[in-house]
Design a protein around this motif. Structure first.
Motif, short mmCIF file in Angstrom:
data_model
loop_
_atom_site.label_atom_id
_atom_site.label_comp_id
_atom_site.label_asym_id
_atom_site.label_seq_id
_atom_site.Cartn_x
_atom_site.Cartn_y
_atom_site.Cartn_z
N PHE A 1 53.83 35.71 6.93
CA PHE A 1 53.89 37.16 6.70
C PHE A 1 53.10 37.53 5.45
N ILE A 2 52.68 38.79 5.44
CA ILE A 2 51.96 39.33 4.28
C ILE A 2 52.66 40.59 3.81
N GLU A 3 52.93 40.67 2.52
CA GLU A 3 53.47 41.89 1.95
C GLU A 3 52.48 42.47 0.96
N VAL A 4 52.27 43.77 1.03
CA VAL A 4 51.49 44.46 0.01
C VAL A 4 52.36 45.56 -0.56
N ASP A 5 52.56 45.55 -1.87
CA ASP A 5 53.37 46.56 -2.53
C ASP A 5 54.76 46.64 -1.90
N ILE B 1 40.30 56.77 -2.38
CA ILE B 1 41.66 56.86 -1.83
C ILE B 1 42.69 56.38 -2.85
N LYS B 2 42.25 56.16 -4.09
CA LYS B 2 43.10 55.68 -5.16
C LYS B 2 43.93 54.47 -4.72
N PRO B 3 43.24 53.41 -4.37
CA PRO B 3 43.94 52.26 -3.80
C PRO B 3 44.72 51.48 -4.85
N LYS B 4 45.83 50.87 -4.40
CA LYS B 4 46.55 49.96 -5.29
C LYS B 4 45.88 48.59 -5.27
N LEU B 5 45.13 48.36 -4.21
CA LEU B 5 44.49 47.06 -4.02
C LEU B 5 43.11 47.29 -3.42
N MET B 6 42.13 46.56 -3.96
CA MET B 6 40.78 46.64 -3.39
C MET B 6 40.39 45.29 -2.82
N GLY C 1 49.92 51.82 15.98
CA GLY C 1 48.66 52.12 15.31
C GLY C 1 48.84 53.05 14.11
N ASN C 2 49.63 54.10 14.27
CA ASN C 2 49.78 55.06 13.18
C ASN C 2 50.56 54.46 12.01
N GLY C 3 51.52 53.60 12.33
CA GLY C 3 52.29 52.95 11.27
C GLY C 3 51.40 52.05 10.43
N ILE C 4 50.53 51.31 11.10
CA ILE C 4 49.60 50.44 10.38
C ILE C 4 48.62 51.29 9.57
N ALA C 5 48.16 52.38 10.19
CA ALA C 5 47.23 53.27 9.48
C ALA C 5 47.84 53.74 8.17
N ARG C 6 49.15 54.05 8.20
CA ARG C 6 49.80 54.53 6.98
C ARG C 6 49.81 53.45 5.90
N GLN C 7 50.07 52.19 6.32
CA GLN C 7 50.11 51.10 5.33
C GLN C 7 48.74 50.88 4.68
N ARG C 8 47.69 51.14 5.46
CA ARG C 8 46.35 50.85 4.95
C ARG C 8 45.89 51.85 3.91
N ARG C 9 46.62 52.95 3.78
CA ARG C 9 46.14 54.02 2.91
C ARG C 9 46.09 53.62 1.45
N LYS C 10 46.82 52.59 1.08
CA LYS C 10 46.77 52.19 -0.34
C LYS C 10 45.88 50.98 -0.55
N LYS D 1 45.05 27.84 8.16
CA LYS D 1 46.05 26.81 8.46
C LYS D 1 47.14 26.78 7.40
N GLY D 2 47.70 27.93 7.11
CA GLY D 2 48.80 27.97 6.16
C GLY D 2 48.33 28.32 4.77
N ILE D 3 48.14 29.62 4.53
CA ILE D 3 47.69 30.11 3.22
C ILE D 3 48.88 30.72 2.49
N ASP D 4 49.09 30.33 1.25
CA ASP D 4 50.07 30.97 0.39
C ASP D 4 49.35 31.51 -0.83
N LEU D 5 49.55 32.80 -1.08
CA LEU D 5 48.88 33.38 -2.25
C LEU D 5 49.66 34.59 -2.74
N ASP D 6 49.87 34.65 -4.05
CA ASP D 6 50.43 35.84 -4.68
C ASP D 6 49.37 36.46 -5.57
N VAL D 7 49.26 37.76 -5.53
CA VAL D 7 48.34 38.45 -6.43
C VAL D 7 49.15 39.46 -7.23
N MET D 8 49.06 39.34 -8.55
CA MET D 8 49.82 40.23 -9.43
C MET D 8 49.08 41.56 -9.60
N PRO D 9 49.82 42.63 -9.90
CA PRO D 9 49.14 43.91 -10.15
C PRO D 9 48.14 43.75 -11.30
#
Lengths: 259, 306
Positions: A66-70, A172-177, A88-97, A27-35
């Protein structure tokens, strides 16, 4: 743990709403996560914390916000000033990190531990088999399972399976786990080995969002604790603030159960 | 049994209740059953062997007859081609049926409904007589110009009618088998593949289908055996399969039973070989299932850790 130096958040979630049929879970989540930051999300069952985690890599599509990652908006792209759903393929690419560890481990049962770890690096990231294998063996060594590389998941204990799953996500050397209740399906005596592995990762500066019931882990490893209830963030702050001096009555009631 | 002491004498002061000392009772009932069965089997065997109407010498003479072997190769060839096309098309249909796209799932359902709902024999005769319905087969843009055109009778020979009939029918059944297999895989597996950035196609190929194979292989073995036998139906459209070949011989020689036995023995031989093959394939796809099983051999790159 060196979040101070960074200025732009790696994860930016704004006004996230999510419903399943008519049930509004977020019901309305706001969150920032720093590197480099380790954020632990606590909260009672049904508070929406796992759902929120799954929205971050678009396993669930959000209904609002909206959600932004990197710097990339997850699941969508801007085209000629209009927001367009990704295929589907566009989302797949975003998930790689983004690496993910599941409550039920979800190792591929028809592959050995090593094959589990090298699958995405070879198949998704285009690594050659030799390099992928070398790195995978290092990762398995790092989670203390170098002698189990040739074992199938069925031959491993729950704790070992989850550590392979962590190695698989790291490969996969993720930027985020993302960790979705990584110890909830484990026998109590196996929880420790998984938490130790996760603490090591936190210390090495990996950006992590962890949904868990492990209060002790939150206290030791988290840079920030987020307490969710009823689809909202009710309290957030450094672990000692939230856990030793909870201000919100819901947080107080939740933490009281662990004393 | 009553003559024996109830409890074995203790050896070396051991507790007589130690199960190590237990005997199994003498299996008298089972032995009698074995003996009776053996007598019946031998008797039946002698009856079959001595009955001259079976014509065993004729069976032996024609077993490797050129006509029979040609028929056998036609049957096997048809089986392989129809099965390969049927399985490939079945996979497409299964994926289409599971798709969220209404057009894809309803077309697949319609196909399966039609081809499972009508007898194979009728379908074969129908394809064979397609020229009565459409004298010409044309490749054309709907409501637009015709690109190419053929005489139906030139295209639909007994061979093509048999392949099309058998393959389309098989596809309908395989679609359901494959769909069941895909559904049997834990939902978390597809989700994990998705979370790791795999495309749908790769997830299917690398993660979902290999796991689905465990439940796809046994019924597919069944289908393959059915298919070998179903090829005998093509004899009605004058296709020279195994059954048609032995028929053509007994129409000349009137050795009906011996020639049918030739066909029966060949069908049995082929299906037996397939059963063996199937058990190997099943063992392959259940790797990783056994807890106690030996671990897979490590690739050569691994040596430093030991």
């Amino acid at each position: 743990m060196t979040a101070a130096a960074a200025t732009t958040p790696l994860v930016k979630a704004r006004d996230i709403h999510k419903s399943f049929d008519h049930l509004e879970v977020l019901k309305g989540i706001d969150l920032d996560v720093m590197p480099g930051e380790v954020v632990v999300i606590l909260g009672p069952s049904g508070s929406g914390k796992s759902t929120f985690l799954r929205c971050i890599n678009h396993l669930e599509a959000i209904n609002k916000g909206f959600i932004e990652v990197d710097g990339e908006q997850i699941g969508y792209r801007m085209r000629n000033g209009r927001l367009q759903k990704l295929t589907g393929n566009g989302i797949a690419r975003q998930r790689r990190k983004i690496g993910m560890v599941f409550q039920q481990f979800n190792l591929y049962p028809h592959m050995t531990a090593l094959e589990n770890v090298i699958e995405a690096p070879i198949g998704v990231h285009g690594m050659n088999r030799r390099d992928a294998t070398t790195e995978a063996l290092e990762l398995l060594d790092r989670v203390g399972l170098s002698d189990k590389a040739a074992s199938y998941p069925r031959q491993l204990s729950g704790g070992q399976q989850q550590r392979v799953a962590i190695a698989r996500a790291l490969a996969i050397k993720p930027k985020l786990m993302l960790f979705d209740e990584p110890t909830s399906a484990l026998d109590p005596e196996l929880v420790g080995e998984v938490l130790t592995t996760m603490r090591d990762l936190a210390r090495q500066g990996l950006t992590m969002i962890v949904v868990t019931h492990e209060i002790g882990f939150a206290r030791e490893a988290a840079d920030r604790v987020v307490f969710m209830d009823g689809g909202k963030i009710v309290e957030m702050g450094r672990p000692e603030e939230v856990m030793d001096n909870p201000r919100h009555p819901r947080t107080q009631a939740f933490l009281a159960r662990f004393l | 049994m009553s003559g024996k002491p109830a409890i074995a004498p203790p050896s070396g002061g051991a507790d007589p209740r130690d199960v190590v000392n237990a005997h199994a009772p003498f299996p008298i009932g089972r032995l009698i059953l074995w003996a009776v069965t053996a007598v019946i089997v031998v008797d039946f065997g002698l009856i079959v062997a001595r009955n001259e109407n079976f014509g065993w010498p004729v069976v032996a003479a024609y077993f490797f007859d050129r006509t029979v072997l040609n028929g056998l190769s036609v049957s096997l060839g048809l089986t392989v081609v129809a099965m390969v096309i049927g399985t490939a098309l079945g996979l497409v249909l299964a994926i289409a049926r599971l798709s969220k796209d209404t057009l894809a799932s309803s077309s697949a359902s319609l196909f399966i409904w039609f081809f499972r709902g009508t007898p194979l024999l009728v379908q074969l005769i129908f394809w064979y007589n397609l020229s009565t319905l459409f004298p010409q087969i044309s490749l054309a843009i709907p409501f637009g110009p015709t690109l190419a055109s053929w005489e139906t009778n030139a295209v639909i020979t007994p061979v093509t009618a048999a392949i099309v009939g058998l393959a389309l029918n098989e596809a309908a059944y395989m679609a359901e088998i494959i769909r069941g297999g895909l559904l049997s895989v834990d939902r978390g597996q597809a989700e994990t593949a998705e979370a790791f950035g795999m495309t749908k196609g790769r997830a299917l190929r690398r993660i979902i289908i290999p796991q689905a194979m465990r439940s796809i292989v046994p019924p597919t073995g069944n289908q393959l055996i059915s298919m070998i036998k179903a090829t005998s139906l093509v004899s009605v459209i004058a296709m020279a399969d195994l059954l048609y070949s032995v028929q053509s011989i007994y129409n000349r020689t009137f050795e009906i039973i011996p020639m049918l036995l030739v066909a029966v023995l060949w069908y049995l031989l082929i299906t037996s070989i397939l059963n063996v093959g199937q058990s190997y394939i099943e063992a392959y796809y259940s790797r990783g299932e056994r807890r106690d099983g030996a671990a897979a051999p490590l690739p050569a790159a691994q040596e430093a850790s030991h």
